[in-house]
Design a protein around this motif. Structure first.
Motif, PDB file in Angstrom:
ATOM      1  N   LEU A 133      58.496  88.836  31.423  1.00 34.96           N
ATOM      2  CA  LEU A 133      58.857  87.455  31.134  1.00 34.96           C
ATOM      3  C   LEU A 133      58.193  86.942  29.862  1.00 34.96           C
ATOM      4  N   ARG A 134      57.198  87.676  29.379  1.00 35.00           N
ATOM      5  CA  ARG A 134      56.504  87.243  28.176  1.00 35.00           C
ATOM      6  C   ARG A 134      57.350  87.479  26.922  1.00 35.00           C
ATOM      7  N   GLU A 135      57.146  86.619  25.939  1.00 36.52           N
ATOM      8  CA  GLU A 135      57.895  86.778  24.686  1.00 36.52           C
ATOM      9  C   GLU A 135      57.439  88.016  23.930  1.00 36.52           C
ATOM     10  N   HIS A 136      56.141  88.317  23.965  1.00 41.25           N
ATOM     11  CA  HIS A 136      55.592  89.486  23.280  1.00 41.25           C
ATOM     12  C   HIS A 136      54.797  90.315  24.283  1.00 41.25           C
ATOM     13  N   ARG A 137      54.951  91.619  24.204  1.00 43.43           N
ATOM     14  CA  ARG A 137      54.224  92.535  25.093  1.00 43.43           C
ATOM     15  C   ARG A 137      53.439  93.525  24.226  1.00 43.43           C
ATOM     16  N   ASN A 138      52.150  93.604  24.460  1.00 42.07           N
ATOM     17  CA  ASN A 138      51.297  94.492  23.675  1.00 42.07           C
ATOM     18  C   ASN A 138      51.255  95.875  24.319  1.00 42.07           C
ATOM     19  N   ILE A 139      51.787  96.877  23.627  1.00 40.33           N
ATOM     20  CA  ILE A 139      51.754  98.260  24.105  1.00 40.33           C
ATOM     21  C   ILE A 139      50.955  99.084  23.107  1.00 40.33           C
ATOM     22  N   GLU A 140      49.917  99.720  23.599  1.00 42.14           N
ATOM     23  CA  GLU A 140      49.023 100.471  22.735  1.00 42.14           C
ATOM     24  C   GLU A 140      49.749 101.651  22.071  1.00 42.14           C
ATOM     25  N   PRO A 141      49.317 102.042  20.861  1.00 43.91           N
ATOM     26  CA  PRO A 141      49.968 103.165  20.169  1.00 43.91           C
ATOM     27  C   PRO A 141      49.983 104.455  20.981  1.00 43.91           C
ATOM     28  N   TYR A 142      48.905 104.729  21.751  1.00 50.23           N
ATOM     29  CA  TYR A 142      48.889 105.963  22.533  1.00 50.23           C
ATOM     30  C   TYR A 142      50.010 105.965  23.550  1.00 50.23           C
TER      31      TYR A 142
END
Length: 530
Positions: A133-142
Protein backbone atom coordinates in the motif's frame (compact mmCIF):
# COMPACT_ATOMS: atom_id res chain seq x y z
CA UNK A 1 26.76 -3.56 -6.57
CA UNK A 2 28.90 -6.27 -8.15
CA UNK A 3 27.10 -9.64 -7.98
CA UNK A 4 30.37 -11.53 -8.49
CA UNK A 5 32.09 -10.22 -5.36
CA UNK A 6 29.45 -8.51 -3.19
CA UNK A 7 27.33 -10.54 -0.79
CA UNK A 8 23.76 -11.27 -1.92
CA UNK A 9 23.16 -15.05 -1.95
CA UNK A 10 21.36 -16.35 1.20
CA UNK A 11 23.16 -19.39 2.65
CA UNK A 12 23.38 -21.25 5.96
CA UNK A 13 26.58 -22.45 7.60
CA UNK A 14 26.96 -25.93 9.18
CA UNK A 15 25.66 -24.54 12.49
CA UNK A 16 22.46 -23.33 10.80
CA UNK A 17 23.30 -19.62 10.90
CA UNK A 18 21.95 -17.63 7.95
CA UNK A 19 24.23 -15.20 6.12
CA UNK A 20 24.84 -13.68 2.70
CA UNK A 21 27.61 -14.84 0.36
CA UNK A 22 29.02 -13.65 -2.93
CA UNK A 23 29.12 -15.64 -6.16
CA UNK A 24 32.88 -15.89 -5.83
CA UNK A 25 32.63 -17.20 -2.28
CA UNK A 26 29.96 -19.79 -3.17
CA UNK A 27 31.94 -21.17 -6.12
CA UNK A 28 35.41 -20.97 -4.57
CA UNK A 29 34.62 -21.65 -0.90
CA UNK A 30 31.34 -23.54 -1.11
CA UNK A 31 32.44 -26.13 1.46
CA UNK A 32 31.92 -23.42 4.14
CA UNK A 33 28.17 -23.38 3.48
CA UNK A 34 25.80 -26.21 4.28
CA UNK A 35 23.01 -25.13 1.95
CA UNK A 36 21.20 -22.26 0.28
CA UNK A 37 18.55 -20.47 2.38
CA UNK A 38 16.07 -19.70 -0.40
CA UNK A 39 12.64 -20.60 -1.75
CA UNK A 40 12.24 -23.48 -4.26
CA UNK A 41 12.19 -21.38 -7.45
CA UNK A 42 15.07 -19.24 -6.20
CA UNK A 43 17.11 -22.38 -5.59
CA UNK A 44 16.63 -23.55 -9.17
CA UNK A 45 17.54 -20.13 -10.60
CA UNK A 46 20.68 -19.88 -8.46
CA UNK A 47 21.80 -23.41 -9.27
CA UNK A 48 21.50 -22.68 -13.00
CA UNK A 49 23.66 -19.58 -12.48
CA UNK A 50 26.28 -21.56 -10.51
CA UNK A 51 26.41 -24.30 -13.15
CA UNK A 52 26.72 -21.76 -15.98
CA UNK A 53 29.71 -20.07 -14.32
CA UNK A 54 31.29 -23.42 -13.41
CA UNK A 55 31.05 -24.63 -17.02
CA UNK A 56 32.50 -21.38 -18.35
CA UNK A 57 35.31 -21.27 -15.80
CA UNK A 58 36.33 -24.89 -16.43
CA UNK A 59 35.53 -24.95 -20.15
CA UNK A 60 33.92 -28.25 -19.28
CA UNK A 61 34.02 -30.74 -17.68
CA UNK A 62 34.23 -32.50 -21.02
CA UNK A 63 34.09 -36.09 -19.74
CA UNK A 64 33.94 -38.20 -16.58
CA UNK A 65 37.66 -37.91 -15.85
CA UNK A 66 37.47 -34.11 -15.92
CA UNK A 67 34.31 -34.21 -13.81
CA UNK A 68 36.19 -36.09 -11.08
CA UNK A 69 38.71 -33.22 -10.96
CA UNK A 70 36.04 -30.51 -10.52
CA UNK A 71 36.33 -30.19 -6.70
CA UNK A 72 40.05 -29.44 -7.06
CA UNK A 73 39.93 -27.18 -10.10
CA UNK A 74 36.71 -25.19 -9.71
CA UNK A 75 37.70 -22.87 -6.80
CA UNK A 76 40.73 -21.40 -8.59
CA UNK A 77 39.08 -21.42 -12.01
CA UNK A 78 35.94 -19.66 -10.69
CA UNK A 79 37.94 -16.90 -8.99
CA UNK A 80 39.95 -16.29 -12.13
CA UNK A 81 36.87 -16.30 -14.38
CA UNK A 82 34.85 -13.91 -12.20
CA UNK A 83 37.81 -11.53 -11.91
CA UNK A 84 38.17 -11.55 -15.70
CA UNK A 85 34.47 -10.80 -16.26
CA UNK A 86 34.01 -8.65 -13.15
CA UNK A 87 32.82 -5.64 -15.14
CA UNK A 88 29.93 -7.64 -16.62
CA UNK A 89 28.53 -8.43 -13.15
CA UNK A 90 27.81 -4.84 -12.11
CA UNK A 91 24.10 -4.61 -11.29
CA UNK A 92 23.91 -0.87 -12.07
CA UNK A 93 26.59 -0.55 -14.77
CA UNK A 94 25.76 2.43 -17.02
CA UNK A 95 26.31 0.62 -20.34
CA UNK A 96 26.10 -3.13 -19.56
CA UNK A 97 24.15 -3.76 -16.33
CA UNK A 98 24.08 -7.42 -15.30
CA UNK A 99 21.34 -9.31 -17.21
CA UNK A 100 19.64 -6.04 -18.17
CA UNK A 101 19.09 -4.05 -21.36
CA UNK A 102 20.83 -0.70 -20.95
CA UNK A 103 18.92 0.90 -23.84
CA UNK A 104 15.44 -0.09 -22.64
CA UNK A 105 12.91 2.74 -22.27
CA UNK A 106 9.17 3.16 -22.06
CA UNK A 107 6.33 5.55 -21.29
CA UNK A 108 5.88 4.08 -17.81
CA UNK A 109 8.05 2.40 -15.21
CA UNK A 110 7.06 -0.55 -13.01
CA UNK A 111 7.84 -1.14 -9.32
CA UNK A 112 10.85 -3.41 -8.75
CA UNK A 113 8.62 -5.30 -6.29
CA UNK A 114 7.05 -6.86 -9.40
CA UNK A 115 10.08 -9.18 -9.58
CA UNK A 116 9.26 -10.84 -6.24
CA UNK A 117 6.32 -13.20 -6.62
CA UNK A 118 5.40 -12.98 -2.93
CA UNK A 119 5.14 -9.20 -2.70
CA UNK A 120 1.86 -7.37 -3.23
CA UNK A 121 2.07 -5.93 -6.75
CA UNK A 122 -0.16 -6.27 -9.79
CA UNK A 123 -2.44 -9.28 -9.26
CA UNK A 124 -0.63 -10.45 -6.12
CA UNK A 125 -2.70 -10.33 -2.95
CA UNK A 126 -1.83 -8.04 -0.01
CA UNK A 127 -2.86 -10.76 2.45
CA UNK A 128 0.67 -11.22 3.81
CA UNK A 129 2.29 -8.03 2.51
CA UNK A 130 0.67 -4.77 3.56
CA UNK A 131 3.70 -2.74 2.46
CA UNK A 132 2.22 -2.93 -1.03
CA UNK A 133 0.00 0.00 0.00
CA UNK A 134 3.01 2.27 0.32
CA UNK A 135 3.90 4.65 -2.49
CA UNK A 136 7.59 3.69 -2.29
CA UNK A 137 9.06 0.35 -1.22
CA UNK A 138 12.74 0.05 -0.31
CA UNK A 139 14.28 -3.19 -1.63
CA UNK A 140 17.94 -3.73 -0.92
CA UNK A 141 20.30 -4.33 -3.89
CA UNK A 142 21.15 -7.85 -2.67
CA UNK A 143 17.46 -8.72 -2.85
CA UNK A 144 17.13 -7.12 -6.28
CA UNK A 145 19.84 -9.40 -7.66
CA UNK A 146 18.11 -12.53 -6.33
CA UNK A 147 14.70 -11.39 -7.56
CA UNK A 148 16.12 -10.58 -11.00
CA UNK A 149 17.70 -13.97 -11.62
CA UNK A 150 14.58 -15.75 -10.34
CA UNK A 151 12.19 -13.64 -12.41
CA UNK A 152 14.14 -14.30 -15.61
CA UNK A 153 13.79 -18.05 -15.03
CA UNK A 154 10.23 -18.26 -13.70
CA UNK A 155 8.16 -15.24 -14.78
CA UNK A 156 4.72 -16.24 -16.08
CA UNK A 157 3.45 -15.35 -19.52
CA UNK A 158 0.31 -13.46 -20.41
CA UNK A 159 0.12 -9.72 -19.77
CA UNK A 160 3.27 -7.66 -19.32
CA UNK A 161 4.25 -3.95 -19.20
CA UNK A 162 5.26 -2.34 -22.50
CA UNK A 163 8.75 -0.96 -23.22
CA UNK A 164 10.97 -0.33 -26.21
CA UNK A 165 14.49 -1.42 -27.14
CA UNK A 166 15.82 0.49 -30.14
CA UNK A 167 12.98 0.25 -32.71
CA UNK A 168 11.31 -2.82 -31.16
CA UNK A 169 8.29 -2.16 -28.96
CA UNK A 170 6.90 -5.13 -27.03
CA UNK A 171 3.32 -6.36 -26.78
CA UNK A 172 1.26 -6.08 -23.64
CA UNK A 173 -0.42 -9.50 -24.01
CA UNK A 174 0.39 -12.92 -25.45
CA UNK A 175 3.82 -13.25 -23.87
CA UNK A 176 5.24 -16.77 -23.26
CA UNK A 177 6.37 -18.26 -19.95
CA UNK A 178 9.99 -18.11 -18.91
CA UNK A 179 11.71 -21.46 -19.62
CA UNK A 180 11.68 -22.91 -16.08
CA UNK A 181 7.97 -22.29 -15.46
CA UNK A 182 6.61 -23.82 -18.66
CA UNK A 183 4.12 -26.64 -17.99
CA UNK A 184 4.69 -26.30 -14.20
CA UNK A 185 7.67 -28.63 -14.58
CA UNK A 186 9.34 -30.27 -11.59
CA UNK A 187 13.05 -29.49 -11.21
CA UNK A 188 15.35 -32.13 -9.73
CA UNK A 189 18.65 -31.54 -7.96
CA UNK A 190 21.07 -33.69 -5.98
CA UNK A 191 21.96 -32.17 -2.62
CA UNK A 192 25.36 -32.71 -1.06
CA UNK A 193 26.74 -32.05 2.42
CA UNK A 194 27.84 -28.57 1.34
CA UNK A 195 27.04 -26.07 -1.40
CA UNK A 196 30.33 -27.01 -3.08
CA UNK A 197 29.34 -30.68 -3.20
CA UNK A 198 25.84 -29.77 -4.43
CA UNK A 199 27.29 -27.82 -7.38
CA UNK A 200 29.66 -30.69 -8.15
CA UNK A 201 26.91 -33.32 -8.09
CA UNK A 202 24.67 -31.31 -10.41
CA UNK A 203 27.33 -30.40 -12.98
CA UNK A 204 26.87 -32.49 -16.16
CA UNK A 205 29.73 -33.31 -18.52
CA UNK A 206 29.73 -32.01 -22.09
CA UNK A 207 29.92 -35.62 -23.24
CA UNK A 208 26.66 -36.32 -21.43
CA UNK A 209 25.03 -33.20 -22.84
CA UNK A 210 26.08 -34.09 -26.37
CA UNK A 211 24.39 -37.48 -26.05
CA UNK A 212 21.05 -36.43 -24.55
CA UNK A 213 20.51 -32.65 -24.91
CA UNK A 214 19.00 -32.40 -28.40
CA UNK A 215 16.21 -30.82 -30.38
CA UNK A 216 13.65 -33.24 -31.76
CA UNK A 217 11.03 -33.32 -34.49
CA UNK A 218 8.30 -35.89 -35.02
CA UNK A 219 8.75 -37.15 -38.60
CA UNK A 220 6.20 -39.98 -38.48
CA UNK A 221 4.03 -41.56 -35.82
CA UNK A 222 6.32 -42.44 -32.87
CA UNK A 223 9.41 -41.60 -34.96
CA UNK A 224 11.73 -38.76 -34.01
CA UNK A 225 14.54 -36.92 -35.75
CA UNK A 226 17.17 -35.32 -33.49
CA UNK A 227 19.56 -32.42 -34.02
CA UNK A 228 22.49 -31.15 -31.98
CA UNK A 229 22.29 -28.09 -29.70
CA UNK A 230 25.44 -25.98 -29.37
CA UNK A 231 27.00 -25.52 -25.94
CA UNK A 232 27.24 -21.76 -26.50
CA UNK A 233 28.50 -19.11 -24.06
CA UNK A 234 27.07 -17.43 -20.93
CA UNK A 235 24.82 -14.56 -21.92
CA UNK A 236 27.03 -11.89 -20.28
CA UNK A 237 29.90 -12.94 -22.57
CA UNK A 238 27.82 -12.33 -25.69
CA UNK A 239 24.90 -10.15 -24.65
CA UNK A 240 22.60 -9.32 -27.60
CA UNK A 241 23.37 -5.88 -29.01
CA UNK A 242 19.93 -5.52 -30.62
CA UNK A 243 16.56 -7.25 -30.24
CA UNK A 244 16.78 -8.76 -33.74
CA UNK A 245 16.37 -12.55 -33.62
CA UNK A 246 18.78 -13.24 -36.46
CA UNK A 247 21.92 -12.00 -34.70
CA UNK A 248 24.41 -14.35 -33.06
CA UNK A 249 23.89 -12.92 -29.56
CA UNK A 250 20.17 -13.75 -29.58
CA UNK A 251 20.77 -17.22 -31.01
CA UNK A 252 23.36 -17.87 -28.29
CA UNK A 253 21.04 -16.57 -25.55
CA UNK A 254 17.94 -18.53 -26.57
CA UNK A 255 19.13 -21.65 -28.42
CA UNK A 256 22.32 -22.87 -26.72
CA UNK A 257 22.89 -24.78 -23.51
CA UNK A 258 24.95 -22.18 -21.63
CA UNK A 259 22.99 -19.24 -23.01
CA UNK A 260 19.69 -20.66 -21.74
CA UNK A 261 20.98 -21.45 -18.23
CA UNK A 262 20.67 -17.73 -17.42
CA UNK A 263 17.85 -16.62 -19.73
CA UNK A 264 16.84 -13.13 -20.86
CA UNK A 265 13.16 -14.03 -21.04
CA UNK A 266 12.23 -10.49 -19.97
CA UNK A 267 13.93 -7.21 -20.87
CA UNK A 268 14.59 -5.25 -17.70
CA UNK A 269 16.47 -2.12 -16.70
CA UNK A 270 16.62 -0.87 -13.12
CA UNK A 271 16.32 2.86 -12.61
CA UNK A 272 19.23 3.52 -10.27
CA UNK A 273 18.52 5.12 -6.87
CA UNK A 274 14.80 4.41 -7.15
CA UNK A 275 12.31 1.60 -6.62
CA UNK A 276 11.30 1.60 -10.29
CA UNK A 277 12.35 -0.24 -13.44
CA UNK A 278 11.52 -0.69 -17.08
CA UNK A 279 10.27 -4.24 -17.65
CA UNK A 280 8.68 -6.03 -20.60
CA UNK A 281 8.61 -9.29 -22.49
CA UNK A 282 12.01 -10.45 -23.76
CA UNK A 283 13.36 -13.16 -26.02
CA UNK A 284 11.26 -16.27 -26.69
CA UNK A 285 12.66 -19.52 -25.32
CA UNK A 286 11.43 -22.64 -27.05
CA UNK A 287 10.33 -25.34 -24.60
CA UNK A 288 9.84 -29.08 -24.79
CA UNK A 289 6.41 -28.49 -26.32
CA UNK A 290 8.18 -26.67 -29.16
CA UNK A 291 10.62 -29.51 -29.82
CA UNK A 292 13.54 -28.14 -27.81
CA UNK A 293 15.42 -30.30 -25.32
CA UNK A 294 13.88 -30.45 -21.84
CA UNK A 295 15.53 -28.22 -19.24
CA UNK A 296 18.62 -29.86 -17.64
CA UNK A 297 16.82 -30.19 -14.27
CA UNK A 298 13.51 -31.46 -15.70
CA UNK A 299 12.26 -34.97 -16.45
CA UNK A 300 10.38 -36.36 -19.47
CA UNK A 301 8.13 -39.38 -19.72
CA UNK A 302 5.76 -41.02 -22.18
CA UNK A 303 2.08 -40.37 -21.56
CA UNK A 304 -0.48 -42.79 -22.98
CA UNK A 305 -4.09 -41.72 -23.36
CA UNK A 306 -7.17 -42.83 -25.26
CA UNK A 307 -9.45 -40.82 -27.47
CA UNK A 308 -13.25 -41.11 -27.46
CA UNK A 309 -13.08 -44.06 -29.84
CA UNK A 310 -10.67 -45.94 -27.58
CA UNK A 311 -7.62 -45.44 -29.81
CA UNK A 312 -4.34 -45.26 -27.94
CA UNK A 313 -2.36 -42.03 -28.18
CA UNK A 314 1.22 -41.55 -27.01
CA UNK A 315 3.13 -38.34 -26.44
CA UNK A 316 6.13 -37.13 -24.47
CA UNK A 317 5.63 -34.63 -21.67
CA UNK A 318 7.73 -33.11 -18.94
CA UNK A 319 6.84 -34.33 -15.46
CA UNK A 320 4.87 -31.51 -13.92
CA UNK A 321 4.17 -30.57 -10.33
CA UNK A 322 0.53 -30.90 -9.29
CA UNK A 323 -0.67 -29.51 -5.94
CA UNK A 324 -3.19 -32.37 -5.75
CA UNK A 325 -0.49 -35.04 -6.17
CA UNK A 326 2.39 -35.17 -3.69
CA UNK A 327 5.86 -35.38 -5.20
CA UNK A 328 6.67 -38.76 -3.61
CA UNK A 329 4.14 -40.29 -6.00
CA UNK A 330 6.18 -38.94 -8.94
CA UNK A 331 9.55 -39.97 -7.54
CA UNK A 332 10.20 -42.89 -9.90
CA UNK A 333 9.41 -40.74 -12.95
CA UNK A 334 11.97 -38.20 -11.78
CA UNK A 335 14.57 -40.58 -10.42
CA UNK A 336 15.85 -42.00 -13.72
CA UNK A 337 18.74 -41.23 -16.08
CA UNK A 338 18.06 -39.31 -19.26
CA UNK A 339 18.41 -41.39 -22.40
CA UNK A 340 19.82 -40.45 -25.79
CA UNK A 341 16.19 -39.96 -26.93
CA UNK A 342 15.71 -37.24 -24.31
CA UNK A 343 13.50 -39.35 -22.03
CA UNK A 344 14.16 -39.61 -18.32
CA UNK A 345 15.21 -37.36 -15.48
CA UNK A 346 17.62 -34.53 -14.79
CA UNK A 347 21.21 -34.67 -16.06
CA UNK A 348 22.35 -34.75 -12.44
CA UNK A 349 21.10 -38.35 -12.20
CA UNK A 350 24.19 -39.38 -14.18
CA UNK A 351 26.26 -38.24 -11.18
CA UNK A 352 24.17 -39.96 -8.49
CA UNK A 353 26.45 -41.84 -6.03
CA UNK A 354 25.00 -45.33 -6.07
CA UNK A 355 27.23 -46.63 -3.28
CA UNK A 356 26.19 -44.13 -0.60
CA UNK A 357 23.25 -42.10 0.65
CA UNK A 358 22.36 -38.67 -0.73
CA UNK A 359 19.47 -36.21 -0.85
CA UNK A 360 17.22 -35.87 -3.89
CA UNK A 361 15.73 -32.37 -3.96
CA UNK A 362 12.60 -31.61 -6.02
CA UNK A 363 11.52 -27.99 -6.52
CA UNK A 364 8.63 -26.57 -8.52
CA UNK A 365 6.25 -23.68 -8.79
CA UNK A 366 2.92 -24.16 -10.50
CA UNK A 367 1.18 -21.70 -12.79
CA UNK A 368 -2.51 -20.92 -13.07
CA UNK A 369 -3.83 -18.80 -15.94
CA UNK A 370 -0.62 -16.84 -16.50
CA UNK A 371 0.00 -16.34 -12.77
CA UNK A 372 2.29 -17.97 -10.24
CA UNK A 373 0.34 -20.36 -8.04
CA UNK A 374 1.94 -22.67 -5.48
CA UNK A 375 5.60 -23.36 -4.69
CA UNK A 376 6.33 -27.02 -3.96
CA UNK A 377 9.45 -28.61 -2.51
CA UNK A 378 10.39 -32.07 -1.25
CA UNK A 379 13.66 -33.63 -0.16
CA UNK A 380 14.05 -37.43 -0.23
CA UNK A 381 16.93 -39.15 1.51
CA UNK A 382 17.99 -41.82 -0.97
CA UNK A 383 19.76 -44.96 0.23
CA UNK A 384 21.63 -47.50 -1.91
CA UNK A 385 18.84 -49.98 -1.09
CA UNK A 386 16.23 -47.61 -2.49
CA UNK A 387 18.21 -47.18 -5.70
CA UNK A 388 18.39 -50.96 -6.10
CA UNK A 389 14.64 -51.32 -5.58
CA UNK A 390 13.08 -48.40 -7.43
CA UNK A 391 10.80 -50.83 -9.30
CA UNK A 392 9.42 -52.14 -6.00
CA UNK A 393 8.80 -48.58 -4.82
CA UNK A 394 6.89 -47.83 -8.02
CA UNK A 395 4.80 -50.98 -7.55
CA UNK A 396 3.75 -49.88 -4.07
CA UNK A 397 2.95 -46.35 -5.25
CA UNK A 398 0.75 -47.83 -7.98
CA UNK A 399 -0.95 -49.99 -5.35
CA UNK A 400 -1.76 -46.88 -3.31
CA UNK A 401 -3.20 -45.20 -6.40
CA UNK A 402 -5.32 -48.29 -7.16
CA UNK A 403 -6.76 -48.01 -3.65
CA UNK A 404 -7.55 -44.37 -4.36
CA UNK A 405 -9.31 -45.24 -7.64
CA UNK A 406 -11.29 -48.04 -6.00
CA UNK A 407 -12.29 -45.58 -3.29
CA UNK A 408 -13.67 -43.30 -6.00
CA UNK A 409 -15.46 -46.26 -7.61
CA UNK A 410 -17.07 -47.14 -4.27
CA UNK A 411 -18.18 -43.56 -3.61
CA UNK A 412 -19.72 -43.26 -7.08
CA UNK A 413 -21.59 -46.53 -6.49
CA UNK A 414 -22.89 -45.08 -3.23
CA UNK A 415 -23.96 -41.87 -4.98
CA UNK A 416 -25.84 -43.72 -7.72
CA UNK A 417 -27.85 -45.63 -5.11
CA UNK A 418 -29.00 -42.54 -3.19
CA UNK A 419 -29.21 -40.05 -6.07
CA UNK A 420 -31.31 -41.05 -9.07
CA UNK A 421 -30.20 -37.98 -10.99
CA UNK A 422 -26.47 -38.68 -10.81
CA UNK A 423 -26.24 -40.34 -14.22
CA UNK A 424 -28.06 -37.41 -15.79
CA UNK A 425 -25.63 -34.97 -14.21
CA UNK A 426 -22.69 -36.92 -15.64
CA UNK A 427 -24.19 -36.86 -19.12
CA UNK A 428 -24.97 -33.17 -18.85
CA UNK A 429 -21.40 -32.40 -17.74
CA UNK A 430 -20.00 -33.65 -21.06
CA UNK A 431 -16.24 -33.03 -21.23
CA UNK A 432 -16.33 -31.78 -17.62
CA UNK A 433 -17.43 -35.18 -16.34
CA UNK A 434 -14.01 -35.81 -14.82
CA UNK A 435 -14.09 -32.54 -12.87
CA UNK A 436 -17.52 -33.42 -11.49
CA UNK A 437 -16.22 -36.78 -10.28
CA UNK A 438 -13.19 -35.15 -8.67
CA UNK A 439 -15.54 -32.91 -6.66
CA UNK A 440 -17.54 -35.97 -5.60
CA UNK A 441 -14.44 -37.83 -4.44
CA UNK A 442 -12.60 -34.87 -2.90
CA UNK A 443 -13.48 -35.38 0.78
CA UNK A 444 -12.55 -39.06 0.68
CA UNK A 445 -9.40 -38.76 -1.43
CA UNK A 446 -8.00 -35.91 0.67
CA UNK A 447 -8.60 -37.96 3.79
CA UNK A 448 -7.02 -41.05 2.20
CA UNK A 449 -3.85 -39.37 0.88
CA UNK A 450 -3.35 -37.39 4.08
CA UNK A 451 -3.42 -40.62 6.08
CA UNK A 452 -1.06 -42.33 3.64
CA UNK A 453 1.44 -39.47 3.73
CA UNK A 454 1.43 -39.48 7.53
CA UNK A 455 2.52 -43.11 7.32
CA UNK A 456 4.93 -42.79 4.38
CA UNK A 457 7.84 -43.99 6.51
CA UNK A 458 6.24 -47.47 6.37
CA UNK A 459 6.87 -47.57 2.62
CA UNK A 460 10.50 -46.47 2.90
CA UNK A 461 11.06 -48.93 5.75
CA UNK A 462 9.77 -51.73 3.51
CA UNK A 463 12.01 -50.69 0.60
CA UNK A 464 15.07 -50.62 2.88
CA UNK A 465 14.13 -54.07 4.23
CA UNK A 466 13.94 -55.80 0.83
CA UNK A 467 16.33 -58.73 0.75
CA UNK A 468 16.09 -59.27 4.50
CA UNK A 469 13.77 -61.28 6.76
CA UNK A 470 11.79 -58.10 7.44
CA UNK A 471 10.76 -57.57 3.81
CA UNK A 472 7.41 -59.41 3.99
CA UNK A 473 6.36 -58.13 7.45
CA UNK A 474 7.13 -54.50 6.54
CA UNK A 475 5.31 -54.86 3.22
CA UNK A 476 2.24 -56.27 4.98
CA UNK A 477 2.20 -53.39 7.48
CA UNK A 478 2.32 -50.85 4.63
CA UNK A 479 -0.40 -52.57 2.59
CA UNK A 480 -2.71 -53.05 5.59
CA UNK A 481 -2.38 -49.36 6.31
CA UNK A 482 -3.41 -48.53 2.71
CA UNK A 483 -6.53 -50.67 2.95
CA UNK A 484 -7.47 -49.30 6.36
CA UNK A 485 -6.98 -45.72 5.13
CA UNK A 486 -9.26 -46.36 2.14
CA UNK A 487 -11.99 -47.89 4.34
CA UNK A 488 -11.75 -45.06 6.84
CA UNK A 489 -11.97 -42.44 4.06
CA UNK A 490 -15.04 -44.19 2.66
CA UNK A 491 -16.77 -44.08 6.05
CA UNK A 492 -15.95 -40.37 6.41
CA UNK A 493 -17.44 -39.50 3.01
CA UNK A 494 -20.51 -41.77 2.94
CA UNK A 495 -23.18 -41.49 5.60
CA UNK A 496 -25.19 -44.36 7.13
CA UNK A 497 -28.03 -42.48 8.81
CA UNK A 498 -31.01 -43.90 6.87
CA UNK A 499 -31.87 -47.34 5.62
CA UNK A 500 -31.31 -46.19 2.04
CA UNK A 501 -27.87 -44.87 2.94
CA UNK A 502 -27.02 -48.09 4.74
CA UNK A 503 -27.95 -50.11 1.67
CA UNK A 504 -25.94 -47.81 -0.60
CA UNK A 505 -23.01 -47.93 1.84
CA UNK A 506 -22.96 -51.74 1.71
CA UNK A 507 -22.92 -51.76 -2.10
CA UNK A 508 -20.12 -49.23 -2.25
CA UNK A 509 -18.14 -51.17 0.36
CA UNK A 510 -18.39 -54.27 -1.82
CA UNK A 511 -16.64 -52.37 -4.62
CA UNK A 512 -13.97 -51.08 -2.25
CA UNK A 513 -13.17 -54.52 -0.84
CA UNK A 514 -13.48 -56.34 -4.16
CA UNK A 515 -10.40 -58.02 -5.59
CA UNK A 516 -11.31 -56.57 -8.98
CA UNK A 517 -10.02 -53.20 -10.11
CA UNK A 518 -12.36 -50.35 -10.98
CA UNK A 519 -13.66 -50.33 -14.60
CA UNK A 520 -11.29 -48.65 -17.04
CA UNK A 521 -12.15 -45.15 -18.17
CA UNK A 522 -11.79 -44.82 -21.93
CA UNK A 523 -10.38 -41.31 -21.46
CA UNK A 524 -7.91 -42.31 -18.76
CA UNK A 525 -4.37 -41.02 -19.11
CA UNK A 526 -1.51 -43.28 -18.07
CA UNK A 527 2.07 -42.21 -17.58
CA UNK A 528 4.95 -44.55 -18.26
CA UNK A 529 8.19 -44.41 -16.30
CA UNK A 530 11.21 -44.86 -18.59
Amino acid sequence: MNVAFDQWIPVVDPAGKRELASLSSVLAEGEKYADLAVRPHERVALMRLFLCIAHAALDGPKNYDEWCEVPKKLPGAARKYLEEWKDSFELFHPTKPWLQVAELFGDKTSPVALLDFELATGNNSTLFDHDGLREHRNIEPYRLALNLITFLNFSPGGGSPVAQWKTTKTNQVGNPDAPCLSQSMAHCLLRGKSVAETIYLNLPTYEMLGEAYKRFEITKEDEYEYSHIAFGRPVWEDFPLTPDYGQDGVINASRTYLGRLVPISRWIRFVHDSDRMYCCNGFKYDTYKDGFAAEPTAAVRVVTSKDKKGNELKERRVVKADPTKALWRELTALFVKRTAEGLGGAFAMQNAPYDKEFDFHICAITRDQASMDIALESVFHISPMFQANVANYQEEVQLAERHSRKLGWAIETYRREIDGGWEGRLKGAGASKGELKIKLFSIATIHFWTTVEKNLQLLFSHIDAIGTDDAIPTRDVWRKMLFAAACDAYRVACGQETSRQIKAFAKGLQKLTSTKDEPEDTNETKEEVV
